[in-house]
Design an enzyme around this catalytic site. Structure first.
Site, PDB file in Angstrom:
ATOM      1  N   GLY A   1     -27.275  44.842  36.057  1.00 37.77           N
ATOM      2  CA  GLY A   1     -26.744  45.108  37.387  1.00 37.77           C
ATOM      3  C   GLY A   1     -25.511  44.308  37.737  1.00 37.77           C
TER       4      GLY A   1
ATOM      5  CD  GLU B   1     -32.571  45.473  30.222  1.00 33.30           C
ATOM      6  OE1 GLU B   1     -32.450  46.110  31.282  1.00 33.30           O
ATOM      7  OE2 GLU B   1     -33.653  45.332  29.633  1.00 33.30           O
TER       8      GLU B   1
ATOM      9  N   GLY C   1     -24.361  46.648  31.548  1.00 32.58           N
ATOM     10  CA  GLY C   1     -23.860  47.969  31.190  1.00 32.58           C
ATOM     11  C   GLY C   1     -22.508  48.205  31.824  1.00 32.58           C
ATOM     12  NE  ARG C   2     -22.162  48.748  38.198  1.00 32.77           N
ATOM     13  CZ  ARG C   2     -22.476  49.708  39.068  1.00 32.77           C
ATOM     14  NH1 ARG C   2     -21.528  50.449  39.588  1.00 32.77           N
ATOM     15  NH2 ARG C   2     -23.724  49.908  39.431  1.00 32.77           N
TER      16      ARG C   2
ATOM     17  NE  ARG D   1     -21.240  54.690  40.578  1.00 37.62           N
ATOM     18  CZ  ARG D   1     -20.607  53.779  41.282  1.00 37.62           C
ATOM     19  NH1 ARG D   1     -19.281  53.836  41.424  1.00 37.62           N
ATOM     20  NH2 ARG D   1     -21.277  52.811  41.873  1.00 37.62           N
TER      21      ARG D   1
ATOM     22  CE1 TYR E   1     -26.326  56.474  43.635  1.00 38.49           C
ATOM     23  CE2 TYR E   1     -24.528  55.913  42.182  1.00 38.49           C
ATOM     24  CZ  TYR E   1     -25.839  56.290  42.362  1.00 38.49           C
ATOM     25  OH  TYR E   1     -26.653  56.461  41.287  1.00 38.49           O
TER      26      TYR E   1
ATOM     27  CB  CYS F   1     -16.362  75.491  46.684  1.00 36.27           C
ATOM     28  SG  CYS F   1     -16.392  76.489  48.177  1.00 36.27           S
ATOM     29  CD  GLU F   2     -19.983  69.466  49.414  1.00 32.63           C
ATOM     30  OE1 GLU F   2     -19.820  68.816  50.458  1.00 32.63           O
ATOM     31  OE2 GLU F   2     -20.867  70.325  49.254  1.00 32.63           O
TER      32      GLU F   2
ATOM     33  CE1 TYR G   1     -25.334  53.897  35.264  1.00 40.16           C
ATOM     34  CE2 TYR G   1     -23.761  52.276  36.077  1.00 40.16           C
ATOM     35  CZ  TYR G   1     -24.980  52.585  35.501  1.00 40.16           C
ATOM     36  OH  TYR G   1     -25.835  51.576  35.142  1.00 40.16           O
TER      37      TYR G   1
END
Length: 465
Positions: free
Chosen positions: A276, A318, A320-321, A362, A366, A393-394, A423
């Site tokens: 994280g 761990e 990652g990002r 994201r 988020y 279309c959003e 991600y």
């Protein structure tokens, strides 16, 4: 009664720039902390990475494209391996995984964390030693567990009573002795600079420490004749900028560790503190380096082990990002530019690009914040408050919610969005039947395709009619 916009509050307001977004002195300048280490702008103001300009990259591979700086990703992996010497460092494959990245992180001395059968298949196809793989997941299927046991993954992080039962049965059937860790919820949730130590056990992951389930799972595995108990796993959140949030979690986890030793006479050999660790997406973000995190976490663990009266176990993390995220930017081409008058009297430029929420969900999902730069040229124009949006279309199809771009930005320009290595491709979709972009790496002026661009033929191949 109040009403909330169905797509989330992020899409309902018309406020001008947020407080943290300052007016830039030079709208062409890059903030180094947002970009990979081999990214810069040349004398003409064009973005370059590892010896190539973005115009050269766009001409060769098209847009949109995820552009990965190989040396940068490798160096970040090495930073964690060096800083956390003596620990096991597992790269969190969920952030971004392909066969080339598996090989790179293995070459740089890291292990690999996967959380589905698909991720495990990629790791094995890349030649990763199964003993260096850990398998996560809150709902691992019997097939996924059986595959993991057959190939001999180094550890499985157990997440439920049902999983323990499945592993018990499978270990008998396959005549194996799997190595397991128990994921616990320590009642701590960390996010950026804040952490809260109550009311965060209401989630799908792990066994509760306070409720006694974690102690029960540890004892159940310990007493099983085939299952080998390695230790405890704890993960407290994401986009964490410092180690402060880990202190309470380590204390509670080590109390569980000590209580288990008192009951059984066995001190568990391992402890995993999860990942994280955050990165800088905008000028407001100030993440810690791998070295700073390592120094702080080592001090916390030593102090809490001393207080709990136990030896320091074998430790693992761990990331990652923090490895994959800054290594990559997404390259887009501008299609339309539309000035929109806001209720406040300010004007916002809506800059539409040839990608969008299908290649980076994201922001919509988020409320994540990103930055952007005009990448194909320099500009003498002043800064204009802008919003980079996609082609879908959003109305919530936003890539970069708030940024200052040159006021003369126009169709045909290239825009680069940094920090998209984690991600973005992993969560990409085919919304509106848009093929997903390629992932290309650049090293010493050479482009390599890691994941090819999808085509309409790929989409139609899945449609059996």
């Amino acid at each position: 009664m109040s009403h909330t916009h169905v797509a989330g509050s992020i899409h309902a307001d018309v406020a001008a720039a947020p407080v943290w977004l300052g007016l830039p002195d030079d709208v062409n300048a890059l903030l180094p902390q947002l970009w990979s280490r081999n990214t810069a702008k040349n004398e003409a103001g064009e973005l370059t990475v590892a010896g190539l300009t973005v115009s050269e990259i766009a001409d060769r591979v098209g847009t949109p494209a995820y552009v990965l700086d190989e040396d940068d990703l490798r160096s970040r992996a090495r930073d964690f391996a060096t800083a956390f010497s003596g620990w096991d460092v597992f790269y969190a494959g969920k952030s971004f995984l392909c066969r080339a990245v598996v090989r790179w992180i293995a070459e740089e001395g890291l292990n690999l964390d996967v959380c589905t059968g698909g991720e495990l298949a990629v790791a094995l196809a890349a030649g990763m030693d199964p003993a260096r793989i850990g398998l996560h997941g809150n709902n691992k299927s019997e097939e996924e567990l059986a595959t993991a046991l057959r190939v001999g993954v180094g550890r499985i992080i157990v997440d439920s009573e049902e999983e323990i039962a499945r592993l018990s049965s499978l270990s008998d059937q396959l005549d194996v002795r799997p190595k397991l860790m128990v994921r616990v919820t320590a009642g701590v949730e960390a996010h950026t600079h804040e952490y809260i130590s109550t009311a965060h056990e209401d989630q799908k992951f792990g066994f509760s420490i306070s409720g006694g389930q974690a102690a029960g799972a540890l004892r159940q595995i310990h007493d099983h004749p085939r299952l080998q108990l390695l230790g405890i796993h704890s993960h407290i959140g994401s986009q964490i900028f410092d180690a402060d949030g880990f202190e309470v979690a380590v204390r509670r986890t080590l109390r569980l560790h000590a209580a288990f030793a008192a009951q059984t006479g066995v001190e568990l050999p391992e402890l995993d503190l999860g990942g994280g660790f955050g990165i800088a997406y905008t000028s407001q973000d100030t993440p810690s380096s791998a070295q700073e995190l390592a120094e702080a976490l080592n001090a916390i663990v030593r102090a809490e082990c001393l207080a709990a009266g136990v030896a320091v176990p074998k430790l693992s993390i761990e990331p990652g990002r923090s490895i994959s995220g800054p290594s990559t930017f997404t390259l887009y081409r501008v299609g339309t530019v539309k000035p929109v008058q806001l209720d406040s009297g300010a004007t916002r430029l809506y800059v539409s690009v040839d990608g969008g929420m299908s290649d980076n969900i994201r922001t919509a999902l988020y409320g994540a914040e990103y930055s952007a730069t005009l990448a194909s040229r320099g500009s003498d124009a002043g800064p204009a408050l802008s919003r980079v949006v996609g082609k879908h279309c959003e109305s919530g199809d936003i890539v970069v919610r708030d940024e200052f771009l040159p006021a003369d930005i126009r169709p045909g320009d290239l825009i680069a969005v940094p920090g998209t290595g984690a991600y973005s491709r992993s969560m990409a979709s085919n919304y509106n039947h848009v093929p997903r972009p390629p992932v290309v790496s650049v090293r010493d002026g050479v482009i390599s395709t890691l994941v090819r661009r999808e085509t309409v033929d790929d989409l139609l191949a899945l449609d059996v009619g």
